[in-house]
Design a protein around this motif. Structure first.
Motif, mmCIF file in Angstrom:
data_model
loop_
_atom_site.group_PDB
_atom_site.id
_atom_site.type_symbol
_atom_site.label_atom_id
_atom_site.label_comp_id
_atom_site.label_asym_id
_atom_site.label_seq_id
_atom_site.Cartn_x
_atom_site.Cartn_y
_atom_site.Cartn_z
ATOM 1 N N GLY A 147 0.822 -1.203 0.000
ATOM 2 C CA GLY A 147 0.000 0.000 0.000
ATOM 3 C C GLY A 147 0.854 1.250 0.000
ATOM 4 O O GLY A 147 2.024 1.238 -0.398
ATOM 5 N N THR A 148 0.285 2.341 0.480
ATOM 6 C CA THR A 148 0.963 3.635 0.470
ATOM 7 C C THR A 148 1.725 3.917 1.754
ATOM 8 O O THR A 148 2.419 4.935 1.848
ATOM 9 C CB THR A 148 -0.057 4.762 0.246
ATOM 10 N N GLY A 149 1.581 3.053 2.747
ATOM 11 C CA GLY A 149 2.259 3.275 4.024
ATOM 12 C C GLY A 149 1.424 4.039 5.020
ATOM 13 O O GLY A 149 1.900 4.382 6.111
ATOM 14 N N HIS A 155 5.817 1.515 14.133
ATOM 15 C CA HIS A 155 7.011 1.315 13.298
ATOM 16 C C HIS A 155 6.572 1.041 11.863
ATOM 17 O O HIS A 155 5.745 0.159 11.612
ATOM 18 C CB HIS A 155 7.837 0.128 13.806
ATOM 19 N N ARG A 156 7.127 1.785 10.908
ATOM 20 C CA ARG A 156 6.818 1.589 9.491
ATOM 21 C C ARG A 156 8.096 1.765 8.687
ATOM 22 O O ARG A 156 8.856 2.703 8.912
ATOM 23 C CB ARG A 156 5.777 2.602 9.005
ATOM 24 N N ALA A 157 8.332 0.857 7.735
ATOM 25 C CA ALA A 157 9.505 0.975 6.862
ATOM 26 C C ALA A 157 9.142 0.426 5.483
ATOM 27 O O ALA A 157 8.623 -0.691 5.353
ATOM 28 C CB ALA A 157 10.689 0.212 7.434
ATOM 29 N N ARG A 158 9.409 1.213 4.459
ATOM 30 C CA ARG A 158 9.154 0.803 3.071
ATOM 31 C C ARG A 158 10.247 -0.163 2.628
ATOM 32 O O ARG A 158 11.439 0.123 2.773
ATOM 33 C CB ARG A 158 9.157 2.044 2.175
ATOM 34 N N LEU A 159 9.855 -1.330 2.102
ATOM 35 C CA LEU A 159 10.844 -2.323 1.720
ATOM 36 C C LEU A 159 11.641 -1.892 0.502
ATOM 37 O O LEU A 159 12.854 -2.108 0.434
ATOM 38 C CB LEU A 159 10.174 -3.672 1.432
ATOM 39 N N TYR A 160 10.969 -1.303 -0.481
ATOM 40 C CA TYR A 160 11.658 -0.906 -1.703
ATOM 41 C C TYR A 160 10.744 -0.001 -2.523
ATOM 42 O O TYR A 160 9.548 0.111 -2.246
ATOM 43 C CB TYR A 160 12.062 -2.119 -2.539
ATOM 44 N N SER A 188 -3.875 -10.713 -10.624
ATOM 45 C CA SER A 188 -4.804 -9.881 -9.856
ATOM 46 C C SER A 188 -4.052 -9.203 -8.715
ATOM 47 O O SER A 188 -3.018 -9.678 -8.263
ATOM 48 C CB SER A 188 -5.935 -10.742 -9.289
ATOM 49 N N GLY A 189 -4.601 -8.091 -8.253
ATOM 50 C CA GLY A 189 -3.968 -7.430 -7.125
ATOM 51 C C GLY A 189 -3.808 -5.938 -7.321
ATOM 52 O O GLY A 189 -4.296 -5.370 -8.315
ATOM 53 N N PRO A 190 -3.111 -5.271 -6.416
ATOM 54 C CA PRO A 190 -3.040 -3.808 -6.428
ATOM 55 C C PRO A 190 -2.035 -3.214 -7.398
ATOM 56 O O PRO A 190 -2.055 -2.015 -7.650
ATOM 57 C CB PRO A 190 -2.623 -3.478 -4.982
ATOM 58 N N ARG A 191 -1.141 -4.026 -7.950
ATOM 59 C CA ARG A 191 -0.126 -3.468 -8.857
ATOM 60 C C ARG A 191 -0.740 -3.104 -10.212
ATOM 61 O O ARG A 191 -1.714 -3.716 -10.647
ATOM 62 C CB ARG A 191 1.006 -4.482 -9.079
ATOM 63 N N PRO A 192 -0.155 -2.118 -10.910
ATOM 64 C CA PRO A 192 -0.636 -1.792 -12.254
ATOM 65 C C PRO A 192 -0.389 -2.949 -13.213
ATOM 66 O O PRO A 192 0.609 -3.675 -13.076
ATOM 67 C CB PRO A 192 0.193 -0.556 -12.633
ATOM 68 N N GLY A 193 -1.306 -3.121 -14.160
ATOM 69 C CA GLY A 193 -1.199 -4.228 -15.103
ATOM 70 C C GLY A 193 -0.959 -3.751 -16.520
ATOM 71 O O GLY A 193 -0.463 -2.659 -16.762
ATOM 72 N N TYR A 260 5.548 -2.560 -0.827
ATOM 73 C CA TYR A 260 5.446 -3.325 0.415
ATOM 74 C C TYR A 260 6.054 -2.520 1.557
ATOM 75 O O TYR A 260 7.106 -1.888 1.411
ATOM 76 C CB TYR A 260 6.166 -4.662 0.285
ATOM 77 N N TRP A 261 5.375 -2.573 2.707
ATOM 78 C CA TRP A 261 5.835 -1.915 3.922
ATOM 79 C C TRP A 261 5.898 -2.927 5.053
ATOM 80 O O TRP A 261 5.046 -3.825 5.141
ATOM 81 C CB TRP A 261 4.880 -0.790 4.327
#
Length: 284
Positions: A147-149, A155-160, A188-193, A260-261
Motif C-alpha cells: 500500500g501507500t504506508g 514502526h513503518r519501513a518501506r521495503l523498496y 490480480s492485485g493492487p499493482r498496475p497491469g 510493500y511496507w
C-alpha cells in the motif's frame, strides 16, 4: 530537601496510551485493563498534578493545553526508560512473528531470513496470511503489507521502491519479432497491469492475457515456464533475472506509488530489533 515523589508509572503509562490512541477504552484494551481502571488512574494522576489532562466529551476525549504540553516529555521519558532497560538487561523479544503474503515471503523474506535472525537475535516465525482490515497496529505481529504506508503502526519501513517491468523465459524472449506480440500473463492485485503499461508507453492492449493468477509468485512461475510475458515487480524478480531463469524485455519500467511496507507495534519487537531490521531494509 526531599523532592516530591513522581506519580506512579502506571498512571503515566495510562495517560500516554490514552493520549496516543484517543480513547480510554482503546488504552484499556492495549493494557489489558478495564476502561474504568484506566479512567481511575488518569483521574488520580490529574489530582496529583492539580490539573486536568483531558477534556471528557460524550464519545471522545481531547487533550487540554496542559496535557498537550506534557505529552512530548512523557513520551521521551518512557522511550528512554525502554531503551535503557533493553540496553542494560537485554530485554529484546526472543521470538518474532512475521506475517506476509506467500509471494513476498518467498521472494523477499526468505533470501534475508538468516540475516534477520542474526541481526535481531531472535527465533523468527513466518506466517502466510491474507491482508485484513482488522490488523491491529499494537499487536505482537510484524506485518508486511502492500500500500501507500498510511497505517497507524508505531514502526513503518518501506521495503523498496516499486516498479514494473516485462519479463519472460529466455527461450520465449529470444523469439524473433516484437515482444509485444507474445502471449501475456496477468496477475490480480493492487499493482498496475497491462492496461496501465499500454497507457504509459503506447503499446497495444492486445494480445489479451489468457492466463491470470491471484499471486505474483504463481505468475512469475508461469513466466519461467515459458507461458508468456509477465509484468513483474522488478525488486521481486531480481534474483530470477540474475539466475537467468527470466529475461527482461526492453528497458522501460513503470513506477508505482505503492509498495510493500513492514509494519509493527511496540509489542511486536524491541526498539533495537526494529533498528536492525530497518538497517537491513535500507541496505537491500
Amino acid at each position: 530537601m526531599r523532592k516530591d515523589p513522581l506519580p506512579p508509572l502506571e498512571w503515566i503509562r495510562a495517560f500516554e496510551a490514552a493520549a496516543r490512541l484517543g480513547s480510554f477504552t482503546a488504552a484499556a484494551d492495549e493494557a489489558g485493563l478495564t476502561q474504568a481502571a484506566v479512567s481511575q488512574r488518569i483521574g488520580q494522576l490529574e489530582r496529583r498534578l492539580g490539573v486536568a489532562l483531558f477534556h471528557r466529551q460524550a464519545r471522545a476525549i481531547r487533550l487540554t493545553v496542559e496535557g498537550e504540553a506534557w505529552l512530548p516529555h512523557v513520551r521521551v521519558a518512557l522511550d528512554g526508560l525502554r531503551a535503557s532497560t533493553e540496553a542494560v538487561f537485554g530485554t529484546g523479544h526472543r521470538r518474532l512473528t512475521i506475517s506476509a503474503s506467500q509471494s513476498v515471503i518467498e521472494l523477499w523474506v526468505l533470501p534475508r531470513l538468516e540475516r534477520l535472525a542474526t541481526l535481531t537475535q531472535a527465533e523468527i516465525s513466518v506466517q502466510t496470511l491474507v491482508v485484513g482490515a482488522h490488523d491491529a497496529p499494537e499487536d505482537d505481529v510484524i506485518r508486511i503489507r502492500y500500500g501507500t504506508g498510511d497505517w497507524p503502526h508505531a514502526h513503518r519501513a518501506r521495503l523498496y521502491d516499486e516498479e514494473m517491468i516485462p519479463v519472460a523465459a529466455p527461450a520465449l524472449a529470444a523469439r524473433e519479432g516484437a515482444w509485444t506480440t507474445l502471449p501475456r500473463i496477468a496477475c490480480s492485485g493492487p499493482r498496475p497491469g497491462w492496461n496501465a503499461w499500454a497507457a504509459t508507453f503506447g503499446i497495444p492492449t492486445t494480445p489479451v492475457p489468457r492466463l491470470r493468477f491471484d499471486t505474483h509468485l504463481s505468475a512469475l512461475g508461469a513466466a519461467k515456464a515459458g507461458l508468456g510475458v509477465f509484468l513483474a515487480s522488478r525488486p521481486l524478480c531480481t534474483a530470477a533475472l540474475e539466475e537467468g531463469t527470466l529475461a527482461r524485455l526492453g528497458t522501460e519500467a513503470l513506477p508505482h506509488h505503492e509498495s510493500y511496507w513492514m509494519l509493527a507495534g511496540p509489542k511486536a519487537l524491541s526498539r533495537r530489533q526494529w533498528q536492525a531490521m530497518s538497517a537491513l531494509i535500507a541496505t537491500g
